[in-house]
Motif scaffolding. Structure first.
Motif, PDB file in Angstrom:
ATOM      1  N   ARG A   1       0.822  -1.212   0.000  1.00  0.00           N
ATOM      2  CA  ARG A   1       0.000   0.000   0.000  1.00  0.00           C
ATOM      3  C   ARG A   1       0.861   1.269   0.000  1.00  0.00           C
ATOM      4  N   ARG A   2       1.934   1.185   0.802  1.00  0.00           N
ATOM      5  CA  ARG A   2       2.824   2.371   0.813  1.00  0.00           C
ATOM      6  C   ARG A   2       3.484   2.590  -0.554  1.00  0.00           C
ATOM      7  N   ARG A   3       3.867   1.452  -1.185  1.00  0.00           N
ATOM      8  CA  ARG A   3       4.488   1.560  -2.523  1.00  0.00           C
ATOM      9  C   ARG A   3       3.488   2.123  -3.546  1.00  0.00           C
ATOM     10  N   ALA A   4       2.253   1.655  -3.471  1.00  0.00           N
ATOM     11  CA  ALA A   4       1.211   2.147  -4.385  1.00  0.00           C
ATOM     12  C   ALA A   4       0.948   3.635  -4.154  1.00  0.00           C
ATOM     13  N   ALA A   5       0.925   3.979  -2.852  1.00  0.00           N
ATOM     14  CA  ALA A   5       0.697   5.401  -2.545  1.00  0.00           C
ATOM     15  C   ALA A   5       1.845   6.265  -3.063  1.00  0.00           C
ATOM     16  N   GLY A   6       3.075   5.714  -2.901  1.00  0.00           N
ATOM     17  CA  GLY A   6       4.239   6.467  -3.405  1.00  0.00           C
ATOM     18  C   GLY A   6       4.210   6.630  -4.919  1.00  0.00           C
ATOM     19  N   LEU A   7       3.815   5.538  -5.579  1.00  0.00           N
ATOM     20  CA  LEU A   7       3.730   5.632  -7.047  1.00  0.00           C
ATOM     21  C   LEU A   7       2.662   6.634  -7.469  1.00  0.00           C
ATOM     22  N   LEU A   8       1.519   6.597  -6.770  1.00  0.00           N
ATOM     23  CA  LEU A   8       0.450   7.549  -7.103  1.00  0.00           C
ATOM     24  C   LEU A   8       0.904   8.975  -6.874  1.00  0.00           C
ATOM     25  N   PHE A   9       1.561   9.157  -5.735  1.00  0.00           N
ATOM     26  CA  PHE A   9       2.049  10.511  -5.448  1.00  0.00           C
ATOM     27  C   PHE A   9       3.072  10.960  -6.500  1.00  0.00           C
ATOM     28  N   GLY A  10       3.964  10.046  -6.846  1.00  0.00           N
ATOM     29  CA  GLY A  10       4.963  10.372  -7.867  1.00  0.00           C
ATOM     30  C   GLY A  10       4.316  10.711  -9.200  1.00  0.00           C
TER      31      GLY A  10
ATOM     32  N   ILE B   1       1.313  11.874  -9.538  1.00  0.00           N
ATOM     33  CA  ILE B   1       0.665  13.191  -9.421  1.00  0.00           C
ATOM     34  C   ILE B   1       1.694  14.299  -9.536  1.00  0.00           C
ATOM     35  N   VAL B   2       2.823  14.112  -8.876  1.00  0.00           N
ATOM     36  CA  VAL B   2       3.893  15.117  -8.956  1.00  0.00           C
ATOM     37  C   VAL B   2       4.373  15.273 -10.388  1.00  0.00           C
ATOM     38  N   LEU B   3       4.534  14.133 -11.087  1.00  0.00           N
ATOM     39  CA  LEU B   3       4.986  14.181 -12.484  1.00  0.00           C
ATOM     40  C   LEU B   3       3.997  14.926 -13.360  1.00  0.00           C
ATOM     41  N   VAL B   4       2.714  14.657 -13.113  1.00  0.00           N
ATOM     42  CA  VAL B   4       1.683  15.368 -13.887  1.00  0.00           C
ATOM     43  C   VAL B   4       1.775  16.859 -13.636  1.00  0.00           C
ATOM     44  N   PHE B   5       1.899  17.229 -12.356  1.00  0.00           N
ATOM     45  CA  PHE B   5       1.986  18.665 -12.041  1.00  0.00           C
ATOM     46  C   PHE B   5       3.251  19.296 -12.628  1.00  0.00           C
ATOM     47  N   VAL B   6       4.341  18.572 -12.573  1.00  0.00           N
ATOM     48  CA  VAL B   6       5.591  19.089 -13.154  1.00  0.00           C
ATOM     49  C   VAL B   6       5.438  19.258 -14.661  1.00  0.00           C
ATOM     50  N   THR B   7       4.832  18.243 -15.296  1.00  0.00           N
ATOM     51  CA  THR B   7       4.616  18.320 -16.745  1.00  0.00           C
ATOM     52  C   THR B   7       3.727  19.502 -17.097  1.00  0.00           C
ATOM     53  N   LEU B   8       2.641  19.636 -16.316  1.00  0.00           N
ATOM     54  CA  LEU B   8       1.735  20.754 -16.582  1.00  0.00           C
ATOM     55  C   LEU B   8       2.437  22.095 -16.362  1.00  0.00           C
ATOM     56  N   ALA B   9       3.235  22.133 -15.301  1.00  0.00           N
ATOM     57  CA  ALA B   9       3.962  23.377 -15.031  1.00  0.00           C
ATOM     58  C   ALA B   9       4.944  23.680 -16.158  1.00  0.00           C
ATOM     59  N   GLY B  10       5.636  22.622 -16.618  1.00  0.00           N
ATOM     60  CA  GLY B  10       6.562  22.838 -17.744  1.00  0.00           C
ATOM     61  C   GLY B  10       5.838  23.276 -19.004  1.00  0.00           C
ATOM     62  N   ARG B  11       4.675  22.633 -19.219  1.00  0.00           N
ATOM     63  CA  ARG B  11       3.892  23.018 -20.409  1.00  0.00           C
ATOM     64  C   ARG B  11       3.420  24.464 -20.301  1.00  0.00           C
TER      65      ARG B  11
END
Length: 580
Positions: free
Chosen positions: A13-22, A24-34
């Protein structure tokens, strides 16, 4: 569940949560870069797209400059009208729009609909240019999305056909196509301006745009040497003479021998500049400058000038003209009337071909060619109108022994009426060849002088002053005195020369039967000439006569009298009635 299993599930569960968070962070970073890319790299492009959708440019047309005659009368002007355009992208029902517009524009609905559907550009097409005020008001009150009005200027000619060949005409886009309208198009046209406006979804203007406006620069004005009163009189008299003699066409030009100013230039047939497309090119051609013809006997004074100057003949020298028939080698030459011994003066007075042939043989081809080109024949006069012909004067190396006698009586070469008038000005004005002028001044849009008259433009001296006076008063004045009532310009004295030339075939050697160019050129008053007038009629009906004295002489006589009276030139002190 065992303790080991509980720990394993927690790690998953912790690994899944970490992947989800990552993620989400990647999406936000991508959106910010875009977003950063859009703001930094694509911003100008996107702003331009937005501006193109929210703003449109409205052309602010420049007013074409006016053309005035020598006394300030308007010969060509510009007035404001409106033109109808469509934005096809905003029209959902082209058929309905066309149905509403057709009765207002006086058009069929079909062509309007087709124009909207197949417009060459997706956002703009013209439906009708330059409609009247009533039509423009009606368009404003019809609710047709995508239909708009643009103010434009229309060229108009308040005097109709007057000076049509001098003025020329303009196309629908206000571009000069002939005459001074074409020659001075850049000066007259001006530069269009631009206004940017904010638009709503239907492309209707709702406010000023974000870009600074560019004001139009109106065109400058022209002042011609043409006098509208003289011009209209000349046109009327020329048309009358052409109709009276059943001629194919006719030309007339009036010049000041003192300044080179062209006071009138007329051609028949003529045309309406406002409806130029309704006339064929033949009617629109300025024959005074574009159509060289064999001058015939009107050319003899120019050859005589060279002979007298070079002392190849003396004014009172007696020359045997052999009763009108004489052989120059293998060439048999005739005079229209049989004469015996004639002086050089009488050779001009009676227009003896044989006498001129004898004199030109003494001169030789080089001397003949030199005097002809000195008078400007074979070169354009640079009058300032488009399409001017230099005429036809072959290089002297191409002349033959036939040329020697032919040129002396106005054959084997061709001259334009403006060249003939310019040459006669040089004979009668003291011997100075002037550049003929059609434009007196140019002005800015606000009426300030740009380039004004600075005096006559002298090309060169061609004769001495004494020889000029001698030719005018002792030779050409005597031609008129012996010319009968057709040449009686009383109360003014006139000097001049007749000419009757055959019309050569266009595509082969030889001359058309019973086809002539009948000419007369005159200058008056004799003692101090104020005007030179040339009239030529092409192919007059032989049943009415074809000699220049009869066909064109009366028109020159009447134009001379009317022009001098209008210019308030005092009558000649002593006028001897011409011989009948």
């Amino acid at each position: 569940m065992t303790r080991f299993e509980d720990e394993s599930e927690g790690r998953r569960r912790r690994r899944a949560a970490g992947l989800l968070f990552g993620a989400i962070v990647l999406v936000f970073v991508t959106l910010a870069g875009r977003l950063l890319h859009i703001n930094l790299s694509m911003s100008p492009q996107l702003l331009a797209v937005a501006a193109s959708q929210q703003e449109r440019a409205v052309v602010l047309p420049a007013r074409r400059g006016f053309i005035f005659d020598a006394r300030g009368r308007v010969l060509a002007g510009s007035r404001t009208l409106h033109s109808v355009f469509a934005d096809p992208a905003l029209i959902d029902r082209p058929d309905e729009t066309a149905r509403l517009l057709a009765p207002i524009l006086g058009m069929e609905a079909g062509p309007i609909e087709n124009e909207i559907r197949i417009a060459s550009t997706p956002r703009f097409c013209w439906l009708k240019r330059r409609i009247d005020d009533a039509q423009a008001e009606a368009i404003k009150h019809v609710h047709c999305p995508g239909i708009g009005l643009v103010p434009e200027f229309e060229r108009y000619w308040p005097m109709g056909q007057t000076a049509a060949h001098v003025l020329g005409f303009v196309g629908v886009d206000d571009v000069g196509l002939e005459g001074v309208e074409a020659m001075f198009d850049k000066h007259l046209r001006g530069v269009d301006g631009r206004r940017m406006v904010l638009c709503d979804a239907r492309r209707r203007a709702i406010g000023p745009g974000s870009i600074d406006n560019v004001a139009p620069v109106d065109g400058g004005h022209l002042v011609l040497t043409i006098d509208a009163i003289i011009q209209r009189m000349v046109e009327s008299r020329l048309l009358e003479q052409v109709e009276q003699h059943g001629a194919e066409s006719g030309v007339a030009v009036v010049m000041s021998p003192k300044t080179g100013d062209v006071l009138a230039l007329a051609c028949v047939p003529t045309f309406e500049p406002a409806q130029y497309a309704d006339y064929d090119a033949d009617a629109r051609r300025d024959r005074v400058i574009t159509d060289p013809v064999e001058p015939g006997s009107t050319f003899k004074p120019f050859v005589m000038a060279g002979a007298l100057e070079g002392r190849y003949v003396q004014p009172d020298e007696r020359i045997d003209t052999h009763n009108g028939v004489y052989s120059f080698g293998s060439r048999l030459m005739h005079d229209s009337h049989a004469h015996g011994v004639l002086t050089a003066r009488e050779i001009i007075i009676y227009s003896s071909n044989i006498g001129m042939g004898i004199i030109s043989t003494r001169m030789g081809n080089p001397a003949l060619h030199e005097i002809i080109t000195r008078f400007g024949f074979g070169s354009t006069t640079q009058i300032g109108l488009p399409g001017e012909s230099p005429g036809i004067v072959l290089p002297v190396r191409q002349w033959t022994t036939y040329s020697t006698t032919s040129v002396s009586m106005g054959q084997e070469l061709a001259v334009t009426p403006i060249q003939l008038a310019t040459g006669l000005c040089a004979i009668v004005n003291g011997g100075v060849l002037l550049r003929p002028r059609i434009v007196r001044a140019t002005m800015s849009a606000d009426g300030e002088l740009v380039d004004a008259y600075q005096g006559p433009e002298i090309i060169r001296r061609v004769l001495t002053e004494d020889l000029s006076h001698q030719l005018t008063r002792e030779f050409l004045a005597e031609v008129v005195k012996h010319g009968g009532k057709e040449l009686d310009a009383s109360p003014y004295t006139m000097a001049g020369k007749t000419g009757t030339a055959q019309v050569p075939y266009k595509n082969r050697r030889g001359y058309e039967p019973d086809a002539f160019v009948s000419s007369f050129m005159g200058a008056a008053p004799v003692d101090d000439p104020e005007v030179v007038v040339v009239v030529m009629l092409r192919k007059p009906d032989p049943k009415y006569g074809h000699f220049g004295r009869v066909v064109s002489g009366p028109a020159v006589r009447d134009i001379v009298k009317a022009t001098l009276e209008y210019l308030q030139v005092p009558p000649s002190e002593e006028v001897e009635a011409p011989a009948e």
